[in-house]
Design a protein around this motif. Structure first.
Motif, PDB file in Angstrom:
ATOM      1  N   SER A 101      11.657 -15.196  -3.730  1.00 18.90           N
ATOM      2  CA  SER A 101      13.014 -15.282  -3.176  1.00 18.90           C
ATOM      3  C   SER A 101      13.989 -14.941  -4.277  1.00 18.90           C
ATOM      4  CB  SER A 101      13.300 -16.698  -2.654  1.00 18.90           C
ATOM      5  OG  SER A 101      12.364 -17.072  -1.666  1.00 18.90           O
ATOM      6  N   GLY A 102      15.003 -14.122  -3.982  1.00 17.60           N
ATOM      7  CA  GLY A 102      15.971 -13.751  -4.983  1.00 17.60           C
ATOM      8  C   GLY A 102      16.943 -12.723  -4.463  1.00 17.60           C
ATOM      9  N   GLN A 103      17.516 -11.966  -5.377  1.00 18.48           N
ATOM     10  CA  GLN A 103      18.485 -10.953  -5.009  1.00 18.48           C
ATOM     11  C   GLN A 103      18.148  -9.643  -5.690  1.00 18.48           C
ATOM     12  OE1 GLN A 103      22.010 -12.905  -6.752  1.00 18.48           O
ATOM     13  NE2 GLN A 103      22.229 -11.077  -8.043  1.00 18.48           N
ATOM     14  N   VAL A 104      18.588  -8.563  -5.086  1.00 27.50           N
ATOM     15  CA  VAL A 104      18.421  -7.234  -5.659  1.00 27.50           C
ATOM     16  C   VAL A 104      19.726  -6.853  -6.335  1.00 27.50           C
ATOM     17  CG1 VAL A 104      17.895  -4.820  -5.218  1.00 27.50           C
ATOM     18  CG2 VAL A 104      16.783  -6.603  -3.868  1.00 27.50           C
ATOM     19  N   SER A 105      19.621  -6.415  -7.593  1.00 25.92           N
ATOM     20  CA  SER A 105      20.832  -6.004  -8.309  1.00 25.92           C
ATOM     21  C   SER A 105      20.494  -4.860  -9.248  1.00 25.92           C
ATOM     22  CB  SER A 105      21.413  -7.193  -9.090  1.00 25.92           C
ATOM     23  OG  SER A 105      22.639  -6.836  -9.701  1.00 25.92           O
ATOM     24  N   VAL A 106      21.535  -4.338  -9.883  1.00 26.28           N
ATOM     25  CA  VAL A 106      21.387  -3.201 -10.797  1.00 26.28           C
ATOM     26  C   VAL A 106      21.499  -3.686 -12.234  1.00 26.28           C
ATOM     27  CG1 VAL A 106      22.379  -1.014 -11.569  1.00 26.28           C
ATOM     28  CG2 VAL A 106      22.269  -1.543  -9.128  1.00 26.28           C
ATOM     29  N   TYR A 107      20.559  -3.233 -13.052  1.00 26.34           N
ATOM     30  CA  TYR A 107      20.647  -3.480 -14.489  1.00 26.34           C
ATOM     31  C   TYR A 107      21.483  -2.341 -15.073  1.00 26.34           C
ATOM     32  CZ  TYR A 107      19.126  -4.368 -19.308  1.00 26.34           C
ATOM     33  OH  TYR A 107      19.091  -4.639 -20.658  1.00 26.34           O
ATOM     34  N   GLU A 108      22.741  -2.667 -15.393  1.00 27.49           N
ATOM     35  CA  GLU A 108      23.708  -1.612 -15.716  1.00 27.49           C
ATOM     36  C   GLU A 108      23.301  -0.790 -16.946  1.00 27.49           C
ATOM     37  OE1 GLU A 108      27.976  -2.472 -15.362  1.00 27.49           O
ATOM     38  OE2 GLU A 108      27.404  -4.495 -14.740  1.00 27.49           O
ATOM     39  N   LYS A 109      22.580  -1.381 -17.853  1.00 24.37           N
ATOM     40  CA  LYS A 109      22.272  -0.672 -19.105  1.00 24.37           C
ATOM     41  C   LYS A 109      21.486   0.603 -18.870  1.00 24.37           C
ATOM     42  CE  LYS A 109      20.462  -1.437 -23.758  1.00 24.37           C
ATOM     43  NZ  LYS A 109      19.850  -2.417 -24.692  1.00 24.37           N
ATOM     44  N   ASP A 110      20.509   0.569 -17.948  1.00 23.84           N
ATOM     45  CA  ASP A 110      19.725   1.780 -17.694  1.00 23.84           C
ATOM     46  C   ASP A 110      19.831   2.262 -16.246  1.00 23.84           C
ATOM     47  OD1 ASP A 110      18.224  -0.054 -16.325  1.00 23.84           O
ATOM     48  OD2 ASP A 110      16.445   0.108 -17.588  1.00 23.84           O
ATOM     49  N   GLY A 111      20.697   1.612 -15.436  1.00 24.48           N
ATOM     50  CA  GLY A 111      20.927   2.076 -14.078  1.00 24.48           C
ATOM     51  C   GLY A 111      19.782   1.830 -13.125  1.00 24.48           C
ATOM     52  N   SER A 112      18.831   0.977 -13.491  1.00 22.75           N
ATOM     53  CA  SER A 112      17.704   0.706 -12.608  1.00 22.75           C
ATOM     54  C   SER A 112      17.985  -0.540 -11.781  1.00 22.75           C
ATOM     55  CB  SER A 112      16.429   0.503 -13.426  1.00 22.75           C
ATOM     56  OG  SER A 112      16.558  -0.615 -14.284  1.00 22.75           O
ATOM     57  N   TYR A 113      17.443  -0.576 -10.605  1.00 21.86           N
ATOM     58  CA  TYR A 113      17.613  -1.769  -9.783  1.00 21.86           C
ATOM     59  C   TYR A 113      16.296  -2.527  -9.757  1.00 21.86           C
ATOM     60  CZ  TYR A 113      15.095   0.162  -5.750  1.00 21.86           C
ATOM     61  OH  TYR A 113      14.128   0.666  -4.917  1.00 21.86           O
ATOM     62  N   GLN A 114      16.398  -3.834  -9.605  1.00 27.37           N
ATOM     63  CA  GLN A 114      15.225  -4.698  -9.599  1.00 27.37           C
ATOM     64  C   GLN A 114      15.574  -5.991  -8.889  1.00 27.37           C
ATOM     65  OE1 GLN A 114      14.247  -5.305 -13.724  1.00 27.37           O
ATOM     66  NE2 GLN A 114      16.237  -6.144 -14.251  1.00 27.37           N
ATOM     67  N   VAL A 115      14.510  -6.723  -8.580  1.00 24.96           N
ATOM     68  CA  VAL A 115      14.679  -8.007  -7.912  1.00 24.96           C
ATOM     69  C   VAL A 115      14.774  -9.090  -8.969  1.00 24.96           C
ATOM     70  CG1 VAL A 115      13.704  -9.666  -6.299  1.00 24.96           C
ATOM     71  CG2 VAL A 115      13.409  -7.215  -5.892  1.00 24.96           C
ATOM     72  N   TYR A 116      15.794  -9.902  -8.884  1.00 26.13           N
ATOM     73  CA  TYR A 116      15.946 -11.056  -9.764  1.00 26.13           C
ATOM     74  C   TYR A 116      15.429 -12.263  -8.990  1.00 26.13           C
ATOM     75  CZ  TYR A 116      18.742  -8.124 -12.823  1.00 26.13           C
ATOM     76  OH  TYR A 116      19.163  -7.130 -13.666  1.00 26.13           O
ATOM     77  N   ALA A 117      14.178 -12.635  -9.241  1.00 25.46           N
ATOM     78  CA  ALA A 117      13.516 -13.680  -8.471  1.00 25.46           C
ATOM     79  C   ALA A 117      13.976 -15.053  -8.913  1.00 25.46           C
ATOM     80  CB  ALA A 117      12.004 -13.555  -8.619  1.00 25.46           C
ATOM     81  N   ARG A 118      14.200 -15.937  -7.928  1.00 21.43           N
ATOM     82  CA  ARG A 118      14.584 -17.312  -8.213  1.00 21.43           C
ATOM     83  C   ARG A 118      13.435 -18.273  -7.903  1.00 21.43           C
ATOM     84  NH1 ARG A 118      20.041 -18.087  -8.529  1.00 21.43           N
ATOM     85  NH2 ARG A 118      19.375 -20.041  -9.508  1.00 21.43           N
ATOM     86  N   ASP A 174       0.808  -1.214   0.000  1.00 23.57           N
ATOM     87  CA  ASP A 174       0.000   0.000   0.000  1.00 23.57           C
ATOM     88  C   ASP A 174       0.846   1.270   0.000  1.00 23.57           C
ATOM     89  OD1 ASP A 174       1.020  -0.434   2.478  1.00 23.57           O
ATOM     90  OD2 ASP A 174      -0.808   0.132   3.575  1.00 23.57           O
ATOM     91  N   LYS A 175       2.188   1.135   0.087  1.00 25.00           N
ATOM     92  CA  LYS A 175       3.037   2.326   0.150  1.00 25.00           C
ATOM     93  C   LYS A 175       4.070   2.405  -0.974  1.00 25.00           C
ATOM     94  CE  LYS A 175       2.742   2.775   5.189  1.00 25.00           C
ATOM     95  NZ  LYS A 175       3.522   2.794   6.454  1.00 25.00           N
ATOM     96  N   SER A 176       4.443   1.289  -1.552  1.00 24.78           N
ATOM     97  CA  SER A 176       5.533   1.340  -2.517  1.00 24.78           C
ATOM     98  C   SER A 176       5.481   0.133  -3.448  1.00 24.78           C
ATOM     99  CB  SER A 176       6.879   1.387  -1.763  1.00 24.78           C
ATOM    100  OG  SER A 176       7.933   1.584  -2.673  1.00 24.78           O
ATOM    101  N   ARG A 177       6.405   0.126  -4.414  1.00 26.80           N
ATOM    102  CA  ARG A 177       6.502  -0.981  -5.349  1.00 26.80           C
ATOM    103  C   ARG A 177       7.955  -1.172  -5.752  1.00 26.80           C
ATOM    104  NH1 ARG A 177       3.269  -0.382 -10.504  1.00 26.80           N
ATOM    105  NH2 ARG A 177       1.826   0.811  -9.190  1.00 26.80           N
ATOM    106  N   ILE A 178       8.297  -2.374  -6.267  1.00 27.78           N
ATOM    107  CA  ILE A 178       9.637  -2.676  -6.746  1.00 27.78           C
ATOM    108  C   ILE A 178       9.522  -3.526  -8.005  1.00 27.78           C
ATOM    109  CG2 ILE A 178       9.894  -4.762  -5.326  1.00 27.78           C
ATOM    110  CD1 ILE A 178      12.852  -4.005  -5.028  1.00 27.78           C
ATOM    111  N   LYS A 179      10.380  -3.247  -8.994  1.00 21.60           N
ATOM    112  CA  LYS A 179      10.371  -3.989 -10.252  1.00 21.60           C
ATOM    113  C   LYS A 179      11.039  -5.338 -10.053  1.00 21.60           C
ATOM    114  CE  LYS A 179      11.364  -1.847 -14.041  1.00 21.60           C
ATOM    115  NZ  LYS A 179      12.089  -1.020 -15.041  1.00 21.60           N
ATOM    116  N   CYS A 180      10.513  -6.356 -10.772  1.00 21.53           N
ATOM    117  CA  CYS A 180      11.039  -7.711 -10.639  1.00 21.53           C
ATOM    118  C   CYS A 180      11.150  -8.371 -12.013  1.00 21.53           C
ATOM    119  CB  CYS A 180      10.141  -8.572  -9.767  1.00 21.53           C
ATOM    120  SG  CYS A 180       9.799  -7.903  -8.139  1.00 21.53           S
TER     121      CYS A 180
END
Length: 411
Positions: free
Chosen positions: A86-103, A57-63
């Motif tokens: 479950s996964g890790q948070v990392s940066v997509y270097e091409k556009d500088g955005s961070y997202q969760v890489y879900a496993r 209800d307060k925020s969102r994160i790209k996955c």
């Protein structure tokens, strides 16, 4: 930045993004974590990868969840579903955005928004608001189309472009409205009622471009759904992308996958119409030709029947019959006259043979007594009797000197 040998050079963008990525990779919490949230803006790419957002209800994160990882999921993720990844948070270097890489992904249940959507959908369906029987068919060739959407979004540009390309003769009236936020449903309802009250609007397109499930929430409003059902003008709902479905889509007379598709559904293609007109024209001309040919045949038949029963034909036949009678009469008369001529010739011959003057021509004479009676025999004639002798050129009187009786031949 210091002057001289210790001056630092500017960093490249890729270096900054790479550095941040290393920081994320060095953080124990971000290298493996579990996150609970509601799926939003879910896309299962044709490559097999899944792209979505997790929100509360307060925020969102790209996955992102790559194909090799998501093949192990035993359910089908969708917008509004509450999950734990479950996964890790990392940066997509091409556009500088961070997202969760879900496993991994586990199902936690439906989110509040999606649960409300399903409940409203079930309620309206049970009332029959989704039934096809109550929906109004679209006019085939509308003169004017009303559009309810944002005046600055891509939707209106797509609609305008396609209407001009497919059917330039149609007019379009845009009623700008909010398509997102708390005040959007009331704004859309106001626009729909205005356009429905106009007598010159043949069809209404209502919608917007794509967005997350909650961004499309205005079109899941119950009051808006009931408004669409009550309209007399047919409505095309065009909300989001092809995979997006809203309550407005279910109650509208026609659901279009996108605003562009709504424009295509609302008007015919000009080229198709021209081809149809040409085909109809050819059919009409062909049928007219066949009808004229049939009528000509009928006329010929009537003319023949009229010719057979015509008084002129009857008179002609009678004339020919009369000519035949005249020929027969002429032939009969000719034969009669011929017979009469032959008989007359016979009579003439006989008359000539009976002509007392004929013997006179041969040297004979006609002897008569004083009373003019022809003397045919010596009987009663005495010597000294006076007789008359008629010859061919005159007559004479004579006296009988002597009478001689003709000797009879005994043989």
């Amino acid at each position: 930045m210091k002057e001289g040998n210790d001056r630092m050079r500017p960093l490249m963008v890729s270096e900054v993004n790479g550095y941040i990525k290393k920081l994320f990779a060095g953080d124990i919490l971000l290298t493996y974590l579990q996150i609970e949230g509601e799926i939003s803006n879910f896309t299962h790419h044709y490559s097999g990868h899944m792209y979505f957002s997790l929100k509360d209800d307060k925020s969102r994160i790209k996955c992102v969840m790559f194909k090799n990882d998501n093949e192990a999921i035993d359910f089908k993720p969708k917008d509004g579903m509450r999950v734990v990844i479950s996964g890790q948070v990392s940066v997509y270097e091409k556009d500088g955005s961070y997202q969760v890489y879900a496993r991994k992904m586990g199902k936690q249940g439906l989110g509040d928004l999606y649960r409300a959507f399903e409940e409203l959908k079930k309620k309206l369906a049970e009332e029959g608001l989704f039934d096809q029987e109550r929906k109004v068919p679209l006019p085939r060739i509308p003169k004017k189309i009303g559009v309810v959407t944002s005046s600055t979004g891509a939707a209106i540009r797509d609609i305008t472009s396609i209407l001009k390309r497919r059917y330039p003769a149609v007019n379009m009236l845009l009623y700008p409205a909010l398509v997102q936020g708390d005040g959007a449903p009331k704004d859309i309802i106001k626009a729909l009622k205005y356009l429905d009250a106009r007598e010159d609007i043949d069809v209404i397109i209502v919608g917007r471009g794509g967005g997350s499930f909650e961004e499309l929430g205005a079109f899941n409003d119950e009051a808006l759904a009931r408004c669409i059902v009550d309209l007399d003008t047919p409505v095309i709902s065009a909300v989001g992308h092809e995979t997006d479905f809203t309550i407005a889509d279910f109650v509208a007379d026609v659901r279009a996958a996108t605003p562009s598709a709504a424009a295509e559904l609302s008007v015919p293609d000009r080229k198709t119409l021209l081809d149809e007109v040409s085909s109809i024209g050819s059919s009409v001309l062909g049928e007219m030709g066949r009808k004229i040919s049939r009528e000509d045949d009928k006329l010929d038949g009537l003319m023949k029947r009229l010719s057979y029963s015509s008084p002129y034909r009857s008179l002609s036949d009678k004339q020919m019959e009369l000519d035949g009678i005249f020929r027969q009469l002429e032939h009969s008369m000719f034969r009669s006259f011929s017979g009469y001529r032959e008989r007359l010739a016979g009579y003439d011959a006989r008359l000539k043979l009976s002509d007392p003057g004929l013997p006179l021509e041969k040297g004979y004479g006609i002897v008569t007594d004083p009373d003019g009676r022809i003397i045919r025999s010596i009987e009663g004639i005495r010597p000294k009797d006076v007789i008359s002798v008629r010859l061919k050129d005159g007559s004479l009187k004579a006296r009988v000197e002597e009478v001689f009786e003709e000797a009879k031949d005994e043989n």
